[in-house]
Write a protein that holds these residues in place. Sequence first.
Motif, PDB file in Angstrom:
ATOM      1  N   THR A  24     -83.053 -27.904  14.378  1.00 23.87           N
ATOM      2  CA  THR A  24     -82.442 -28.227  15.149  1.00 23.87           C
ATOM      3  C   THR A  24     -81.916 -26.382  16.243  1.00 23.87           C
ATOM      4  OG1 THR A  24     -80.432 -27.859  13.921  1.00 23.87           O
ATOM      5  CG2 THR A  24     -81.505 -29.823  13.326  1.00 23.87           C
ATOM      6  N   HIS A  25     -81.305 -27.415  17.605  1.00 27.85           N
ATOM      7  CA  HIS A  25     -80.667 -25.736  18.634  1.00 27.85           C
ATOM      8  C   HIS A  25     -79.139 -26.137  18.116  1.00 27.85           C
ATOM      9  CE1 HIS A  25     -83.989 -27.111  20.205  1.00 27.85           C
ATOM     10  NE2 HIS A  25     -84.244 -28.015  20.617  1.00 27.85           N
ATOM     11  N   SER A  26     -79.440 -24.134  18.107  1.00 29.20           N
ATOM     12  CA  SER A  26     -76.992 -24.190  17.895  1.00 29.20           C
ATOM     13  C   SER A  26     -76.853 -23.928  18.971  1.00 29.20           C
ATOM     14  CB  SER A  26     -77.894 -23.041  16.884  1.00 29.20           C
ATOM     15  OG  SER A  26     -77.492 -24.091  15.472  1.00 29.20           O
ATOM     16  N   TYR A  27     -75.897 -23.723  19.348  1.00 26.35           N
ATOM     17  CA  TYR A  27     -75.104 -22.872  20.628  1.00 26.35           C
ATOM     18  C   TYR A  27     -74.582 -22.234  20.229  1.00 26.35           C
ATOM     19  CZ  TYR A  27     -75.613 -26.206  24.406  1.00 26.35           C
ATOM     20  OH  TYR A  27     -76.225 -26.882  25.620  1.00 26.35           O
ATOM     21  N   GLU A  28     -74.487 -20.630  19.927  1.00 26.35           N
ATOM     22  CA  GLU A  28     -73.578 -19.099  19.586  1.00 26.35           C
ATOM     23  C   GLU A  28     -72.367 -18.443  20.272  1.00 26.35           C
ATOM     24  OE1 GLU A  28     -74.344 -14.895  17.522  1.00 26.35           O
ATOM     25  OE2 GLU A  28     -75.914 -16.115  18.004  1.00 26.35           O
ATOM     26  N   TYR A  29     -71.800 -18.698  19.835  1.00 27.58           N
ATOM     27  CA  TYR A  29     -70.593 -18.513  20.383  1.00 27.58           C
ATOM     28  C   TYR A  29     -70.103 -17.125  19.778  1.00 27.58           C
ATOM     29  CZ  TYR A  29     -69.621 -23.232  22.892  1.00 27.58           C
ATOM     30  OH  TYR A  29     -70.071 -23.951  23.811  1.00 27.58           O
ATOM     31  N   ALA A  30     -68.895 -16.353  20.534  1.00 26.41           N
ATOM     32  CA  ALA A  30     -68.147 -14.951  20.387  1.00 26.41           C
ATOM     33  C   ALA A  30     -67.224 -15.295  20.632  1.00 26.41           C
ATOM     34  CB  ALA A  30     -69.516 -13.877  20.903  1.00 26.41           C
ATOM     35  N   ILE A  31     -66.239 -14.160  20.819  1.00 26.46           N
ATOM     36  CA  ILE A  31     -65.344 -13.876  21.063  1.00 26.46           C
ATOM     37  C   ILE A  31     -64.934 -11.639  20.783  1.00 26.46           C
ATOM     38  CG2 ILE A  31     -63.718 -14.412  19.027  1.00 26.46           C
ATOM     39  CD1 ILE A  31     -61.551 -14.604  21.387  1.00 26.46           C
ATOM     40  N   ALA A  32     -64.792 -11.354  21.233  1.00 32.72           N
ATOM     41  CA  ALA A  32     -64.823  -9.748  21.137  1.00 32.72           C
ATOM     42  C   ALA A  32     -62.691  -9.466  20.802  1.00 32.72           C
ATOM     43  CB  ALA A  32     -64.776  -8.827  21.857  1.00 32.72           C
ATOM     44  N   ARG A  33     -62.443  -8.955  19.697  1.00 28.23           N
ATOM     45  CA  ARG A  33     -61.039  -7.935  19.976  1.00 28.23           C
ATOM     46  C   ARG A  33     -60.652  -7.404  21.426  1.00 28.23           C
ATOM     47  NH1 ARG A  33     -58.146  -5.201  16.556  1.00 28.23           N
ATOM     48  NH2 ARG A  33     -59.326  -4.941  14.435  1.00 28.23           N
ATOM     49  N   PRO A  34     -59.740  -7.992  21.945  1.00 24.99           N
ATOM     50  CA  PRO A  34     -59.483  -7.497  22.315  1.00 24.99           C
ATOM     51  C   PRO A  34     -59.032  -6.016  23.301  1.00 24.99           C
ATOM     52  CG  PRO A  34     -57.477  -9.649  22.346  1.00 24.99           C
ATOM     53  CD  PRO A  34     -58.405  -8.983  20.752  1.00 24.99           C
ATOM     54  N   ALA A  35     -58.845  -5.429  24.519  1.00 25.34           N
ATOM     55  CA  ALA A  35     -59.092  -4.002  24.109  1.00 25.34           C
ATOM     56  C   ALA A  35     -57.391  -3.984  23.984  1.00 25.34           C
ATOM     57  CB  ALA A  35     -59.497  -3.920  25.582  1.00 25.34           C
TER      58      ALA A  35
END
Length: 187
Positions: free
Chosen positions: A172-183
């Motif tokens: 299967t195919h997957s989406y990758e999501y991310a979030i970075a720590r706010p400055a």
Amino acid sequence: PAGPPWTALTDMISTERLLLRYFVPGDWAAVHAYASIPEVSQFDSWGPNTEADSRTFIDHCIEFAAQNPVRRHDFAIIVKADEQLIGGCSLKLQSGTEGSLGYAIHPEYQGMGFATEATRAMIEFGFRDLGLERIVAQCDTRNSASYRVMEKAGMARVGTHLKHREIKGRLTHSYEYAIARPAAGAA
């Protein structure tokens, strides 16, 4: 230095409607109530769970929580109003600065914002308490409910992985999501 404040089985993360706490042995039946439903795991490599699978999952979660330091935080998602365990969420430390997020919710409680509320709490926990710089998550590209949760929680789609995971005998195919720590000082 002292470890994160969430090291005892009794510690909890509280949100407006939810309590997130480490799993305890008696949670296996509530986990089995949703993990045995084929639709819950249709886009994942696990499940549907047998009773033995659900018991083993809880045993592993308890083992992970007892490690020092804890590298995998698996929490039961409990609705405050009726103290019902409706799902689980996890944050696995990939490195010193990155964690990987996951969640599952009983179908009777889907579409009510509980997964988003738990995901936001786990992101805050990762940044505030674990000192992570980046949190990632993946979902099958067919799982629109899951990627909507990630988007509502502030995560951004950062990539697509083609035929990289085998799910129920199919690549299967997957989406990758991310979030970075706010400055620091960012609103």
